[in-house]
Design an enzyme around this catalytic site. Structure first.
Site, PDB file in Angstrom:
ATOM      1  N   GLU A   1       0.811  -1.222   0.000  1.00 35.39           N
ATOM      2  CA  GLU A   1       0.000   0.000   0.000  1.00 35.39           C
ATOM      3  C   GLU A   1       0.837   1.261   0.000  1.00 35.39           C
ATOM      4  O   GLU A   1       0.548   2.205  -0.724  1.00 35.39           O
ATOM      5  CB  GLU A   1      -0.920   0.064   1.230  1.00 35.39           C
ATOM      6  CG  GLU A   1      -2.168  -0.761   1.143  1.00 35.39           C
ATOM      7  CD  GLU A   1      -1.900  -2.200   1.448  1.00 35.39           C
ATOM      8  OE1 GLU A   1      -0.767  -2.494   1.862  1.00 35.39           O
ATOM      9  OE2 GLU A   1      -2.800  -3.019   1.283  1.00 35.39           O
TER      10      GLU A   1
ATOM     11  N   HIS B   1     -10.517  -4.902  10.268  1.00 38.19           N
ATOM     12  CA  HIS B   1     -11.183  -4.688   8.998  1.00 38.19           C
ATOM     13  C   HIS B   1     -12.437  -3.864   9.155  1.00 38.19           C
ATOM     14  O   HIS B   1     -13.288  -3.845   8.286  1.00 38.19           O
ATOM     15  CB  HIS B   1     -11.532  -6.036   8.357  1.00 38.19           C
ATOM     16  CG  HIS B   1     -10.330  -6.796   7.884  1.00 38.19           C
ATOM     17  ND1 HIS B   1      -9.449  -7.364   8.755  1.00 38.19           N
ATOM     18  CD2 HIS B   1      -9.866  -7.029   6.648  1.00 38.19           C
ATOM     19  CE1 HIS B   1      -8.482  -7.950   8.066  1.00 38.19           C
ATOM     20  NE2 HIS B   1      -8.711  -7.758   6.784  1.00 38.19           N
TER      21      HIS B   1
END
Lengths: 398, 427
Positions: A134, A203
């Site tokens: 990322e 998450h």
């Protein structure tokens, strides 16, 4: 009236899609306009325990039109992720510099299907499957943007973008300033966030509170297919870096949106339900909890004004201010954490600017300051539920 | 001659032309041998013989003397508190900047970390822009808002100037990605140091560059110290040119401008055909890591003076010039004097440059467009009363009172549906 029209981003009422004209006609104070996406939430149970699937069910079946009437209505129906894809595709057609990069956006079609089919249409370089890095692919997007490309970075889950925080904060946000205006960074960073269905703590993160202090970026949160497509297009066309927050649970919302091309204003809030007694400010998924609570409140005789703030940075203090001046009471309902969340900033902003218009302190309902637990009931108690909203409004309006 | 013209406009020099006209130098090429052969990893190294011309030798000398003088002047400006904050000086490493420029065009991109003053000059930046930026003045390349670590020159293909160690490497790969996307046959040099070579994002970016054959050249300027930590104390494998594993690498003597030039030329050809390559420049900095570091606590003065005597890049070029009889000692000394004068003039001009306007605090945060506008007229501050205060006192006053009020005023005025130019687009 004109202000209402303007805040919907609709030029004239004569453009007239059935849903939106119904919205417009709902100005008489005590009727609740039938807004199709909000309609979903009616079917969820009121007491907040959801044993049977989603709050936003496919109860659209109950209101499905016959094929004949469907053909006669203007616009087309689609789900929120399809609306995002439509906006993305239109912008990629329009400008060859727009490209997408992210994990599994290409061949796989995107983990939430937002980019499905795009790699086959535009090629592997334009819809780029990145390795799981990322920090680096966000940095790559910023570097590409410095030369004039307009990349869209997809975080598979917003929480993963914490790894890219340095690139988002220092390079994305600050390069325009530290270079004295030489470089613009027209990136869009998007992805799903928020509390889903028992996805676990890592998450289920809400990053809007972490990113909100970064100078130089804009943040928007979409909540309906209509505003998802409009905000996606506006974000891509914007010269500033924009972070577009989507929500994991809202991807399957269905709504009829216009056939014509439209772009929404990035800094504007959306008036969901005009009212007189109290202003409820919300965004993203909590909009649906608020609308659910609004039903109960209306039955109890209250008249809440619901505003979906949409623009998380900067706040649309114009719309919010007009509402506060009208109702004098504010409830903020958000999914962010209590500490340092969007609600906290919004409370401060309203207090600073509209203190004289407030009859009571602002009530801010946020998620609890805990990592989101896995167990279903605990997870429900982490986020704000409609009964809490009803209770807060009742307390405020005493 | 085109190269000479470019050099002239970039660095406003006059003396080299004077030397040439008086000496009638031939433009015939000279072959120079690099100091040491190249060491290669997974690739065949280029040859040690480098073609050059007298003009280029003299240009190199002048450019490097200019860079050296600029850094030394920055040193004394810092000590007299005209430059504040962090100031990372490049003296000793000039050969890398100059050699790289000689091998590429302005359409190729360079991105580096915070030791960026000399590379900025090489890319076409002027001395005035550099000094004004260092002193935080309006005429600086970033309007005084960036500082030492944030020099940029968009027209020259110089993408900065970055403070966070290693963060520029993914950016560099992004520049290369854009070059591949637009198919424009240019390359990107992403520079970093031996300290940054241990950053994970380097390997992430390298993987992506190799995967997609991006025209990225990663240049490790190995000056053997990551701030105060020697390379053998920070890296298990200090052979940074080998660290790319599947990506070929070349180790280059970074104190030899011709070795650098040869390597960069070779790397550009390679990157355009085959994707990324790593260049490790073996170089040395005479100053400490920054102005707050004396540079002698982790290395001996003997080491520093040893390198200065044996490997100084300017000395090497001087010896070459003298041995090929391209200029006399006196002419070279005159060049140095002229360079010194140029630097002094630029400093004097930069000192006269005003500080940025207080309204500049809010400009360039966002771009106009589908973006936020701040109502400029509200930001006009009344400065007349403040002339009797010192700069520091005035700024304190500003920051505490006036700016806060004005910011709130601006924000509440500048949003909303009545801004017609930001209306949503509908047919």
């Amino acid at each position: 009236m004109a202000a209402m029209l303007q805040s919907f981003g609709v030029a004239t009422a004569s453009v007239g899609f059935s849903d939106h004209s119904t919205k417009l006609s709902g100005f008489s104070v005590h009727s609740l306009p039938v807004i199709r996406s909000e309609g979903r939430s009616i079917s969820g149970p009121i007491n907040g325990t959801r044993k049977t699937g989603k709050v936003i069910t496919k109860a659209v079946a109950a209101q499905a039109e016959s094929p004949a009437s469907a053909a006669s209505k203007p616009g087309h129906e689609l789900l929120l992720f399809e609306a995002l894809r439509e906006g993305l595709e239109e912008e990629m057609d329009r400008d060859p510099r727009v490209c997408v990069m992210g994990e599994d956006v290409g061949h796989y079609g995107g983990s939430y299907k937002v980019t499905r089919g795009l790699a086959q249409k535009y090629g592997d370089l334009r819809v780029l499957d990145t390795p799981i890095a990322e920090n680096s692919f966000t940095g790559m997007a910023v570097g590409a943007a410095m030369t004039g490309l307009r990349p869209i970075v997809e975080g598979m889950n917003m929480g993963f973008l914490l790894l890219a925080f340095n690139q988002i904060s220092d390079n994305c946000g600050m390069l325009h300033y530290t270079s004295g205006g030489q470089f613009t960074i027209p990136t869009v960073i998007r992805g799903p966030g928020g509390v889903g269905r028992q996805l676990g703590a890592e998450h289920s993160q809400r990053l809007e509170s972490y990113f909100q202090s970064i100078p130089g970026i804009q943040m928007v949160a979409c909540s309906t297919p209509y505003n998802a497509k409009g905000l996606m297009k506006a974000a891509i066309r914007s010269e500033n870096p924009v972070v577009l927050f989507e929500h994991v649970l809202l991807y399957n919302l269905k709504e009829r949106i216009p056939d014509e091309e439209y772009v929404l204003n990035l800094e504007e809030a959306e008036m969901v339900r005009p009212g007189e007694h109290v202003t409820i400010l919300t965004y993203s998924r909590m909009r649906y909890h608020v609308m659910q609570a609004a039903k109960t409140l209306v039955n109890k005789g209250y008249d809440p004004e619901v505003i979906d703030i949409r623009s998380l940075k900067p706040f649309d203090l114009h719309t919010i201010g007009n509402s506060v001046k009208k109702t004098h009471r504010v409830v903020i309902v958000e999914e962010c954490m209590r500490t340092g969340g969007i609600g906290a900033s919004l409370t401060a902003a309203i207090n600073e600017n509209f203190h004289d218009y407030l009859d009571a302190p602002i009530i801010c309902l946020s998620s609890q300051d805990v990592p989101t637990p896995y167990a279903g009931t605990l997870e429900e108690w982490t986020v704000v539920q409609p009964p809490q909203i009803v209770a807060a409004v009742e307390q405020l309006c005493q | 001659m085109a190269q000479l013209t470019r050099r002239t406009t970039a660095l406003q020099k006059t003396l080299s032309a004077a030397i040439l006209s008086t000496r009638h130098l031939s433009t015939s090429p000279i072959t120079v041998e690099t100091s040491v052969p190249f060491t290669a990893h997974n690739i065949d190294p280029p040859s040690r013989s480098v073609e050059t011309t007298p003009q280029e030798l003299l240009t190199f000398y002048r450019d490097m003397a200019l860079m050296r003088r600029m850094e030394i002047a920055a040193d004394s400006l810092y000590k007299s508190k005209l430059i504040r904050g962090f100031c990372h000086l490049y003296d000793g490493q000039e050969a890398v900047a100059v050699g790289m420029e000689a091998a590429i065009t302005k359409k190729d991109c360079i991105i580096t970390a915070y030791r960026d003053h000399c590379i900025f000059l090489g890319r076409g930046g002027t001395l005035l822009e550099a000094f004004a930026e260092l002193m935080g003045r309006k005429d600086g390349c970033s309007k005084g808002k960036g500082g030492s670590m944030h020099f940029y020159k968009k027209e020259g293909g110089f993408y900065g100037g970055h403070g966070i160690v290693g963060a520029q490497i993914p950016l560099g790969c992004g520049l290369a990605f854009a070059q591949k996307y637009s198919k424009d046959e240019n390359v990107t040099f992403a520079m970093y140091g031996d300290g940054a070579a241990n950053q994970g994002q380097l390997f992430e970016a390298l993987n992506m560059a190799a995967l997609w054959d991006l025209p990225a050249i990663l240049v490790c300027e190995n000056n053997h110290y990551g701030m105060g930590t020697a390379e053998w104390r920070a890296a298990k494998s200090p052979a940074y040119y080998k660290r790319g594993d599947y990506v070929p690498g070349l180790k280059v003597d970074g104190m030899d401008a011709f070795a650098v030039k040869q390597a960069c030329k070779f790397a550009k050809e390679h990157a355009l055909k085959n994707g990324p390559i790593i260049l490790e420049m073996d170089t040395y900095r005479y100053h400490g890591h920054s102005m707050s570091d004396p540079g002698s606590t982790y290395r001996t003065r003997d080491e520093i003076s040893g390198v200065r005597q044996e490997r100084d890049p300017i000395e090497r070029i001087r010896k070459l010039i003298l041995s090929h009889d391209l200029a006399t000692e006196k002419e070279l000394k005159d060049t140095e004097k002229e360079v010194r004068k140029e630097v002094d003039e630029a400093i004097a001009k930069a000192k006269e440059s005003p500080l940025p306007d207080p309204s500049e605090l809010f400009t360039n945060v966002y771009v106009k467009g589908y973006g936020v506008e701040l109502n400029k007229s509200l930001l006009e501050l009344d400065l007349t009363n403040l002339s009797r205060f010192s700069v520091e006192q005035s700024l304190v006053l500003f920051s505490n009172i006036k700016l806060t009020l004005l910011v709130i005023d601006c924000i509440s005025q500048s949003f909303g549906a009545d801004r017609k130019e930001l209306r949503a687009v509908l047919p």
